[in-house]
Design a protein around this motif. Structure first.
Motif, mmCIF file in Angstrom:
data_model
loop_
_atom_site.group_PDB
_atom_site.id
_atom_site.type_symbol
_atom_site.label_atom_id
_atom_site.label_comp_id
_atom_site.label_asym_id
_atom_site.label_seq_id
_atom_site.Cartn_x
_atom_site.Cartn_y
_atom_site.Cartn_z
ATOM 1 N N GLY A 37 0.791 -1.219 0.000
ATOM 2 C CA GLY A 37 0.000 0.000 0.000
ATOM 3 C C GLY A 37 0.820 1.264 0.000
ATOM 4 O O GLY A 37 0.464 2.257 -0.657
ATOM 5 N N LEU A 54 -6.654 -2.098 -5.614
ATOM 6 C CA LEU A 54 -5.848 -2.406 -4.438
ATOM 7 C C LEU A 54 -6.282 -3.717 -3.793
ATOM 8 O O LEU A 54 -7.467 -3.915 -3.507
ATOM 9 C CB LEU A 54 -5.994 -1.281 -3.406
ATOM 10 C CG LEU A 54 -5.762 0.153 -3.895
ATOM 11 C CD1 LEU A 54 -6.108 1.135 -2.776
ATOM 12 C CD2 LEU A 54 -4.331 0.344 -4.352
ATOM 13 N N GLY A 63 -4.497 -2.409 1.754
ATOM 14 C CA GLY A 63 -5.210 -1.710 0.701
ATOM 15 C C GLY A 63 -6.225 -0.731 1.243
ATOM 16 O O GLY A 63 -6.441 0.345 0.668
#
Length: 215
Positions: A37, A54, A63
């Motif tokens: 991330g 994500l 994410g």
């Protein structure tokens, strides 16, 4: 116009498979790939994609954490969560952090392209089970006169909890988050007190249950 996509997943094989699906479409192209991330946030800043896809469970920053930060930094960026978890907790958290859609990896070959196009039309994309969960939970809470529960811990505490559970020292966490070691230790103490836990092991177990790290 072609939609420029940032793809973030900590498994290279998953990224490769998803990229094949997306790049085969004339209106979609992957312009950057991230393995976690934090890297996704950095790449979004330099590449300025139209859409970020994500994974939820990633090292350093999940994410969901990345989506929350990206929504702040780039309000016009569309976001899709791609996950193996058919889980109401993750689904509702994805909505709270501003995701446009929630796609299961198990059916990505069927749903992901349409989810991307829906997101670019500013339309939500939810898999059928998520819609049922949304309606069921809303009706149950309305019947009890309840609202959605507040977060048990702050966003910064969540970031520190994840890094503690991944085995990082206070010094390493301070370096990753650009804060002092003393601040890290204060947040750790607050986490233990708030959650009624005793040590790193119990924090790690809590992080697994909360979906911040994989068991």
């Amino acid at each position: 116009m072609t939609t420029r996509i940032l793809l973030a997943d900590d498994h290279a094989l998953v990224r490769r498979g998803v990229r094949l699906i997306l790049d085969s479409e004339p209106d979609l192209t992957v312009v950057a790939e991230a393995g976690d991330g934090a890297q996704a946030i950095d790449l979004a800043r330099t590449e300025r994609p139209d859409l970020a896809i994500l994974d939820i469970a990633m090292p350093r920053m999940t994410g969901l954490q990345a989506a929350r930060e990206l929504s702040r930094q780039q309000p016009g960026l569309r976001i899709l969560m791609l996950t193996m978890y058919d889980n109401e907790q993750y689904f509702f958290e994805a909505l709270k952090v501003g995701a446009n859609g929630y796609v299961l990896k198990s059916v990505a070959d069927r749903d992901l392209v349409e989810a991307c196009r829906a997101a670019m039309r500013d339309e939500p994309f939810l898999y059928p089970g998520a819609i049922s969960a949304l309606v069921r939970t809303y009706l149950e809470r309305t019947a009890r006169g309840e609202s959605l529960p507040a977060r048990a811990i702050t966003e910064r505490e969540e970031e520190i909890l994840k890094l503690v559970a991944e085995g990082h020292s206070s010094k390493e966490i301070a370096r990753l988050l650009f804060i002092s070691v003393k601040t890290v230790e204060r947040h750790r103490a607050n986490l233990l007190q708030k959650l009624g836990l005793r040590d790193r092991l119990e924090l790690t177990r809590y992080a697994i249950r909360a979906g911040l790290i994989e068991p």
